[in-house]
Motif scaffolding. Sequence first.
Motif, PDB file in Angstrom:
ATOM      1  N   GLY A 188       2.561   1.819  10.182  1.00  0.00           N
ATOM      2  CA  GLY A 188       1.787   3.045  10.102  1.00  0.00           C
ATOM      3  C   GLY A 188       2.470   4.181   9.379  1.00  0.00           C
ATOM      4  O   GLY A 188       1.958   5.310   9.369  1.00  0.00           O
ATOM      5  N   VAL A 189       3.600   3.912   8.749  1.00  0.00           N
ATOM      6  CA  VAL A 189       4.328   4.965   8.036  1.00  0.00           C
ATOM      7  C   VAL A 189       3.712   5.230   6.668  1.00  0.00           C
ATOM      8  O   VAL A 189       3.625   6.369   6.218  1.00  0.00           O
ATOM      9  CB  VAL A 189       5.816   4.585   7.888  1.00  0.00           C
ATOM     10  N   LEU A 190       3.270   4.166   5.980  1.00  0.00           N
ATOM     11  CA  LEU A 190       2.630   4.291   4.675  1.00  0.00           C
ATOM     12  C   LEU A 190       1.169   3.886   4.778  1.00  0.00           C
ATOM     13  O   LEU A 190       0.810   3.031   5.598  1.00  0.00           O
ATOM     14  CB  LEU A 190       3.332   3.395   3.646  1.00  0.00           C
ATOM     15  N   PRO A 191       0.305   4.458   3.926  1.00  0.00           N
ATOM     16  CA  PRO A 191      -1.105   4.046   3.934  1.00  0.00           C
ATOM     17  C   PRO A 191      -1.265   2.635   3.349  1.00  0.00           C
ATOM     18  O   PRO A 191      -0.514   2.225   2.466  1.00  0.00           O
ATOM     19  CB  PRO A 191      -1.781   5.092   3.046  1.00  0.00           C
ATOM     20  N   ASP A 192      -2.253   1.917   3.835  1.00  0.00           N
ATOM     21  CA  ASP A 192      -2.479   0.546   3.373  1.00  0.00           C
ATOM     22  C   ASP A 192      -2.798   0.481   1.881  1.00  0.00           C
ATOM     23  O   ASP A 192      -2.544  -0.536   1.229  1.00  0.00           O
ATOM     24  CB  ASP A 192      -3.629  -0.089   4.161  1.00  0.00           C
ATOM     25  N   ALA A 193      -3.346   1.560   1.334  1.00  0.00           N
ATOM     26  CA  ALA A 193      -3.772   1.546  -0.067  1.00  0.00           C
ATOM     27  C   ALA A 193      -2.612   1.370  -1.040  1.00  0.00           C
ATOM     28  O   ALA A 193      -2.819   0.936  -2.183  1.00  0.00           O
ATOM     29  CB  ALA A 193      -4.521   2.835  -0.388  1.00  0.00           C
ATOM     30  N   VAL A 194      -1.400   1.698  -0.618  1.00  0.00           N
ATOM     31  CA  VAL A 194      -0.270   1.611  -1.543  1.00  0.00           C
ATOM     32  C   VAL A 194       0.383   0.231  -1.530  1.00  0.00           C
ATOM     33  O   VAL A 194       1.245  -0.055  -2.363  1.00  0.00           O
ATOM     34  CB  VAL A 194       0.800   2.674  -1.209  1.00  0.00           C
ATOM     35  N   VAL A 195      -0.018  -0.635  -0.611  1.00  0.00           N
ATOM     36  CA  VAL A 195       0.666  -1.912  -0.449  1.00  0.00           C
ATOM     37  C   VAL A 195       0.505  -2.796  -1.684  1.00  0.00           C
ATOM     38  O   VAL A 195       1.485  -3.323  -2.223  1.00  0.00           O
ATOM     39  CB  VAL A 195       0.153  -2.646   0.808  1.00  0.00           C
ATOM     40  N   VAL A 196      -0.735  -2.996  -2.121  1.00  0.00           N
ATOM     41  CA  VAL A 196      -0.967  -3.892  -3.262  1.00  0.00           C
ATOM     42  C   VAL A 196      -0.273  -3.383  -4.528  1.00  0.00           C
ATOM     43  O   VAL A 196       0.413  -4.164  -5.211  1.00  0.00           O
ATOM     44  CB  VAL A 196      -2.475  -4.086  -3.498  1.00  0.00           C
ATOM     45  N   PRO A 197      -0.412  -2.104  -4.901  1.00  0.00           N
ATOM     46  CA  PRO A 197       0.332  -1.632  -6.084  1.00  0.00           C
ATOM     47  C   PRO A 197       1.841  -1.827  -5.960  1.00  0.00           C
ATOM     48  O   PRO A 197       2.502  -2.197  -6.934  1.00  0.00           O
ATOM     49  CB  PRO A 197      -0.027  -0.138  -6.150  1.00  0.00           C
ATOM     50  N   LEU A 198       2.384  -1.603  -4.776  1.00  0.00           N
ATOM     51  CA  LEU A 198       3.819  -1.796  -4.573  1.00  0.00           C
ATOM     52  C   LEU A 198       4.214  -3.252  -4.810  1.00  0.00           C
ATOM     53  O   LEU A 198       5.218  -3.534  -5.475  1.00  0.00           O
ATOM     54  CB  LEU A 198       4.220  -1.374  -3.165  1.00  0.00           C
ATOM     55  N   LEU A 199       3.432  -4.172  -4.273  1.00  0.00           N
ATOM     56  CA  LEU A 199       3.757  -5.587  -4.426  1.00  0.00           C
ATOM     57  C   LEU A 199       3.632  -6.035  -5.879  1.00  0.00           C
ATOM     58  O   LEU A 199       4.432  -6.850  -6.354  1.00  0.00           O
ATOM     59  CB  LEU A 199       2.844  -6.433  -3.538  1.00  0.00           C
ATOM     60  N   VAL A 200       2.627  -5.505  -6.592  1.00  0.00           N
ATOM     61  CA  VAL A 200       2.463  -5.870  -8.002  1.00  0.00           C
ATOM     62  C   VAL A 200       3.663  -5.400  -8.811  1.00  0.00           C
ATOM     63  O   VAL A 200       4.248  -6.159  -9.594  1.00  0.00           O
ATOM     64  CB  VAL A 200       1.157  -5.268  -8.568  1.00  0.00           C
ATOM     65  N   VAL A 201       4.029  -4.148  -8.623  1.00  0.00           N
ATOM     66  CA  VAL A 201       5.190  -3.606  -9.349  1.00  0.00           C
ATOM     67  C   VAL A 201       6.462  -4.353  -8.964  1.00  0.00           C
ATOM     68  O   VAL A 201       7.287  -4.690  -9.813  1.00  0.00           O
ATOM     69  CB  VAL A 201       5.336  -2.101  -9.053  1.00  0.00           C
ATOM     70  N   ALA A 202       6.613  -4.638  -7.661  1.00  0.00           N
ATOM     71  CA  ALA A 202       7.813  -5.310  -7.169  1.00  0.00           C
ATOM     72  C   ALA A 202       7.925  -6.727  -7.707  1.00  0.00           C
ATOM     73  O   ALA A 202       9.031  -7.288  -7.760  1.00  0.00           O
ATOM     74  CB  ALA A 202       7.811  -5.332  -5.642  1.00  0.00           C
ATOM     75  N   GLY A 203       6.808  -7.332  -8.090  1.00  0.00           N
ATOM     76  CA  GLY A 203       6.861  -8.677  -8.638  1.00  0.00           C
ATOM     77  C   GLY A 203       6.963  -8.710 -10.151  1.00  0.00           C
ATOM     78  O   GLY A 203       7.701  -9.519 -10.720  1.00  0.00           O
ATOM     79  N   VAL A 204       6.247  -7.809 -10.824  1.00  0.00           N
ATOM     80  CA  VAL A 204       6.201  -7.833 -12.291  1.00  0.00           C
ATOM     81  C   VAL A 204       7.503  -7.335 -12.905  1.00  0.00           C
ATOM     82  O   VAL A 204       8.034  -7.935 -13.846  1.00  0.00           O
ATOM     83  CB  VAL A 204       5.009  -6.991 -12.799  1.00  0.00           C
ATOM     84  N   VAL A 205       8.041  -6.235 -12.374  1.00  0.00           N
ATOM     85  CA  VAL A 205       9.254  -5.650 -12.957  1.00  0.00           C
ATOM     86  C   VAL A 205      10.431  -6.631 -12.945  1.00  0.00           C
ATOM     87  O   VAL A 205      11.107  -6.809 -13.969  1.00  0.00           O
ATOM     88  CB  VAL A 205       9.623  -4.328 -12.243  1.00  0.00           C
TER      89      VAL A 205
END
Length: 209
Positions: free
Chosen positions: A62-79
Amino acid sequence: MSTSTHDPGPAEHPTAADALAAIDTAQHRAARSLRPSPLGMFVPWGLGYLVGFGGVWLAIRGVLPDAVVVPLLVVAGVVPLVSTGITLRRSTRGLAGPSRRTGTLYGWAWVLGFAALCAINLRLTALGVPGPTLSLIWSGTALLLVGLLYLAGGALWNHVPQYVLGVWTLVTGVATVFVGYPANFLVLALAGGGGFVVLGVWMHLAARR
């Protein structure tokens, strides 16, 4: 008129041992120059795991909103994938023949492996696998693939630290499945990401000594 000849002592003549030592030094320098940079190979993956899976963990808490999860994972995988490709390309620049082909094929193994991994796991998602189970599948299979690729890289370049990282990654992957959901994301972030960062920085500093 007398002539004198100078008979150089043994120390002035290179011995066979000196020649072998020089050859060995040159080989080690060449091997280091061809070995992929640890900062480009390991640290981006570690940071990707820390940011991506750490973000998932924080969202679950509950610290971060759920909406940021997918963008974070995409960036964390692509970079990290892009960084790995660039690092391998630089390490094989100027090479020809089998050495260049080996580096190119190894780089493509990362791309093809993750493409297959995503296709399989996305299909499992479409089949309705429960969310908690699916998260264990993603974490376990991703670390299985990464660990095996690092084992292969360590064997290809005769690089023990990279091979050890592969073993550590496999152990971490198994741990993520056994600890269950949602603790698997914390293990991914700390043990997985932290292990990559620590080893990458240590190898970089050791190479500079």
